[in-house]
Design a protein around this motif. Structure first.
Motif, short mmCIF file in Angstrom:
data_model
loop_
_atom_site.label_atom_id
_atom_site.label_comp_id
_atom_site.label_asym_id
_atom_site.label_seq_id
_atom_site.Cartn_x
_atom_site.Cartn_y
_atom_site.Cartn_z
N SER A 48 45.81 -73.67 -74.31
CA SER A 48 46.46 -72.36 -74.42
C SER A 48 45.62 -71.28 -73.77
O SER A 48 46.12 -70.45 -73.01
N THR A 80 45.78 -71.65 -69.99
CA THR A 80 47.04 -71.13 -69.48
C THR A 80 47.02 -69.61 -69.46
O THR A 80 47.42 -68.98 -68.47
N ASN A 81 46.55 -69.00 -70.55
CA ASN A 81 46.46 -67.54 -70.59
C ASN A 81 45.55 -67.01 -69.50
O ASN A 81 45.86 -66.01 -68.85
N GLN A 89 47.29 -67.16 -66.19
CA GLN A 89 48.29 -66.11 -66.08
C GLN A 89 47.63 -64.77 -65.80
O GLN A 89 48.11 -64.00 -64.96
#
Length: 157
Positions: free
Chosen positions: A75, A78-79, A82
């Motif tokens: 997670s 992914t953050n 982004q």
């Protein structure tokens, strides 16, 4: 002679009884020692089974923790990706804006070269295409950034 024979027989019986008693006593001691050993082994076996169960529970806890940590790491990765993508896009837009504002450009559509630009592309905010080209273009002709919206601007001179 009858008495001597009877006496010998009696002694022989006593000796056999003593030998039998000694054998029984030795066997009883060995049997008791083996039973105690079996009991010790049973207790040790029980303790080992308890330890195995405890280790299985601990193993499951560590496995769950590892899976949770892995999910958290994924997670966060992914953050981070982004945020890095967004930062890259913002930097690209800023460079584009800086280059567009730093030089004087002709007031013609950057797509067809005809009419005066009247469509503002979003998110890069370039006012660079005419009303005819606005609905047709997919990439900004100035920065080549894909636009996700457009605003028709009425310019008054």
């Amino acid at each position: 002679m009858g008495k001597v024979t009877a006496e010998l027989m009696e002694r022989r019986r006593r000796l056999l009884r003593q030998m039998l008693a000694a054998i029984e006593q030795g066997a009883a001691k060995r049997l008791k020692a083996k039973e105690e050993e079996i009991e010790k082994m049973a207790n040790l076996n029980w303790a080992l089974q308890e330890r195995i169960q405890s280790l299985c529970v601990e193993n499951q806890i560590w496995r769950d923790l590892a899976q949770s940590s892995e999910a958290t790491a994924n997670s966060l990765r992914t953050n981070l990706e982004q945020v890095m993508d967004a930062q890259s896009n913002v930097g690209e837009q800023q460079r584009c804006e800086d280059s567009c504002h730093s030089r004087e450009e002709k007031k013609v559509c950057k797509n067809c070269g005809g009419d005066e630009p009247s469509v503002l592309l979003l998110p890069c905010r370039h006012l660079c295409v005419c009303a005819a080209c606005g609905p047709v273009v997919r990439l900004c002709p100035v920065c080549r950034f894909p636009h996700n919206g457009a605003v028709h601007v009425n310019l008054s001179h």
